[in-house]
Design a protein around this motif. Structure first.
Motif, PDB file in Angstrom:
ATOM      1  N   PRO A 110       0.810  -1.215   0.000  1.00 38.73           N
ATOM      2  CA  PRO A 110       0.000   0.000   0.000  1.00 38.73           C
ATOM      3  C   PRO A 110       0.849   1.273   0.000  1.00 38.73           C
ATOM      4  O   PRO A 110       1.909   1.323   0.622  1.00 38.73           O
ATOM      5  N   ASP A 111       0.322   2.288  -0.714  1.00 37.06           N
ATOM      6  CA  ASP A 111       0.957   3.601  -0.642  1.00 37.06           C
ATOM      7  C   ASP A 111       0.415   4.322   0.598  1.00 37.06           C
ATOM      8  O   ASP A 111      -0.317   3.733   1.394  1.00 37.06           O
ATOM      9  N   MET A 155      -1.876   6.329   0.977  1.00 42.22           N
ATOM     10  CA  MET A 155      -3.340   6.433   0.984  1.00 42.22           C
ATOM     11  C   MET A 155      -4.010   5.069   1.145  1.00 42.22           C
ATOM     12  O   MET A 155      -5.223   4.976   1.187  1.00 42.22           O
ATOM     13  N   ASN A 186      -3.778   2.593  -1.068  1.00 36.09           N
ATOM     14  CA  ASN A 186      -4.037   1.971  -2.366  1.00 36.09           C
ATOM     15  C   ASN A 186      -2.915   0.993  -2.701  1.00 36.09           C
ATOM     16  O   ASN A 186      -1.746   1.287  -2.491  1.00 36.09           O
ATOM     17  N   GLU A 221      -1.271  -1.141  -5.787  1.00 33.76           N
ATOM     18  CA  GLU A 221      -1.194  -1.418  -7.216  1.00 33.76           C
ATOM     19  C   GLU A 221      -0.356  -2.666  -7.380  1.00 33.76           C
ATOM     20  O   GLU A 221       0.819  -2.706  -7.001  1.00 33.76           O
TER      21      GLU A 221
END
Length: 108
Positions: free
Chosen positions: A50-51, A53, A55, A57
């Protein structure tokens, strides 16, 4: 809740053909195809991370001719399974409940 279900863990593991076989502390057996096991690798390089935020990818992962062959494996403490693949990948730690969930015939 029984003690076996509160701390589910494999008591034995071995490679049988193109599957990883596990015997669990509750008496269940799981047979997980090696290709499925590899494609489900939970490490950051395979599954993403996760970043800030939250999220995730998923990165593009390419597989070679030896990507679905297990060279060796070990248990990490009382919580995870770590396969070492013939293409050199070995950073995936599969928590036992996650590992059990990969067997479509088992109910964790």
């Amino acid at each position: 809740m029984t003690p076996a279900s509160s701390h589910l863990q494999p008591t034995r593991a071995e490679i049988i053909g193109q599957e990883m076989a596990f015997v669990w502390s509750d008496g269940m057996e799981s047979f997980i195809p090696l290709e499925k096991l590899r494609r489900a690798c939970p490490c950051a390089a395979c599954g993403g991370e996760p970043d800030v935020m939250g999220n995730v990818e998923r990165p593009h992962v390419s597989y070679g001719p030896h990507s679905f062959e297990v060279r060796n494996f070990r248990f990490i403490g009382g919580y995870a399974f770590q396969p070492m693949w013939n293409d050199g990948h070995d950073s995936g730690l599969y928590a036992f409940r996650y590992l059990r969930s990969l067997d479509e015939n088992a109910s964790a």
